[in-house]
Design an enzyme around this catalytic site. Structure first.
Site, PDB file in Angstrom:
ATOM      1  N   SER A 122     -14.048 -53.390   8.146  1.00 12.11           N
ATOM      2  CA  SER A 122     -15.338 -53.578   8.752  1.00 12.11           C
ATOM      3  C   SER A 122     -15.865 -54.790   8.705  1.00 12.11           C
ATOM      4  O   SER A 122     -16.047 -55.460   7.824  1.00 12.11           O
ATOM      5  CB  SER A 122     -16.069 -52.300   7.852  1.00 12.11           C
ATOM      6  OG  SER A 122     -17.398 -52.181   8.505  1.00 12.11           O
ATOM      7  N   GLU A 123     -16.516 -55.103   9.874  1.00  8.44           N
ATOM      8  CA  GLU A 123     -16.976 -56.476  10.074  1.00  8.44           C
ATOM      9  C   GLU A 123     -18.072 -56.952   9.326  1.00  8.44           C
ATOM     10  O   GLU A 123     -18.328 -57.895   9.078  1.00  8.44           O
ATOM     11  CB  GLU A 123     -17.126 -56.649  11.535  1.00  8.44           C
ATOM     12  CG  GLU A 123     -18.301 -56.156  12.192  1.00  8.44           C
ATOM     13  CD  GLU A 123     -18.158 -55.794  13.632  1.00  8.44           C
ATOM     14  OE1 GLU A 123     -19.317 -55.796  14.380  1.00  8.44           O
ATOM     15  OE2 GLU A 123     -17.017 -55.128  13.950  1.00  8.44           O
ATOM     16  N   ASN A 124     -18.568 -55.828   8.627  1.00  8.16           N
ATOM     17  CA  ASN A 124     -19.748 -56.267   7.742  1.00  8.16           C
ATOM     18  C   ASN A 124     -19.391 -56.706   6.435  1.00  8.16           C
ATOM     19  O   ASN A 124     -20.290 -56.813   5.571  1.00  8.16           O
ATOM     20  CB  ASN A 124     -20.818 -55.016   7.628  1.00  8.16           C
ATOM     21  CG  ASN A 124     -20.108 -53.683   7.199  1.00  8.16           C
ATOM     22  OD1 ASN A 124     -19.007 -53.379   7.355  1.00  8.16           O
ATOM     23  ND2 ASN A 124     -20.779 -53.021   6.455  1.00  8.16           N
ATOM     24  N   SER A 173     -15.818 -62.499   6.822  1.00  5.80           N
ATOM     25  CA  SER A 173     -15.424 -61.189   7.512  1.00  5.80           C
ATOM     26  C   SER A 173     -14.998 -61.974   8.989  1.00  5.80           C
ATOM     27  O   SER A 173     -13.706 -61.606   9.557  1.00  5.80           O
ATOM     28  CB  SER A 173     -16.273 -60.289   7.675  1.00  5.80           C
ATOM     29  OG  SER A 173     -15.805 -59.351   8.602  1.00  5.80           O
TER      30      SER A 173
END
Length: 218
Positions: free
Chosen positions: A45-47, A87
């Site tokens: 998840s890019e967060n 990330s």
């Protein structure tokens, strides 16, 4: 026709053992629920999370554990949490094997528009532009037509682009399509009960049909 869950199930069949996969907002997040337990797949998840699990059951949600779309999620044993710089370093360094995104439009050349409708307020494009610029394998999960019944698989995108010549495969409620390097949507599977003629009528871009097209098996 497939519903959103059906689209997610079909896309889950594209994931291979050992993959690192980024799931975009919307239908792509549902894919996490259909990855077989026997496969070793790491969802990013890019967060700032590696090791995302399926959605939590009602009553088991942790409001501090969310994906990029602010949905509550679960974490698998061995998960790692880090900042956005780390990330996007992973994404830009092409460490992610597969990116699954939603889209408003896709062109027959593999261009994607998925972040802005002119005149409507948007906070920003999020990580989409980094993902489409860096990923080598992009699958789009989307509805085939918009609310007005107009095709979203087009000769050219009309909305602001997120990326160009990057989409490899599309799964809609009507079927599965390869985006060919020379341009065009090649129909490789059709949704149960949906005819090739129906798909032709719903597709504005160049549609390529070769021989008998099998139905999707979920």
């Amino acid at each position: 026709m497939l519903d959103k869950q059906g689209i997610a199930k079909r896309i889950a069949k594209e994931i291979k053992d050992g993959y690192y996969v980024n799931l975009g907002i919307g239908i792509p997040t549902l894919v996490a629920n259909y990855i077989p337990d026997t496969m070793d797949v790491v969802l990013q998840s890019e967060n700032g999370l590696l090791g995302m699990g399926p959605f939590p059951f009602e009553g088991e949600e942790d409001p501090d554990t969310i994906n990029a779309g602010k949905q509550t999620i679960t974490m698998l044993p061995g998960s790692a949490i880090f900042d956005s710089a780390m990330s996007f370093g992973m994404i830009r360094a092409k460490k992610v094997n597969l990116t699954i995104l939603g889209a408003m439009e896709v062109s027959e050349n593999g261009d994607i528009a998925n972040w802005k409708i002119p005149g409507k307020m948007v906070k920003g494009m999020g990580g989409a532009m980094d993902l489409v610029a860096s990923a080598e394998n992009i699958i789009v999960a989307m509805q085939h037509v918009n609310k007005a019944g107009e095709s979203k698989l087009l000769p050219q995108c009309t909305l602001p682009l997120t990326g160009v010549h990057c989409v490899k495969k599309i799964v809609t409620e009507l079927g599965v399509f390869d985006v060919l390097p020379e341009g065009g949507f090649r129909l490789i599977e059709r949704a149960p009960g949906v005819s090739v003629e129906e798909i032709k009528q719903a597709t504005a871009g160049k549609l390529i049909v070769e021989g008998e097209v099998p139905e999707i098996i979920l």
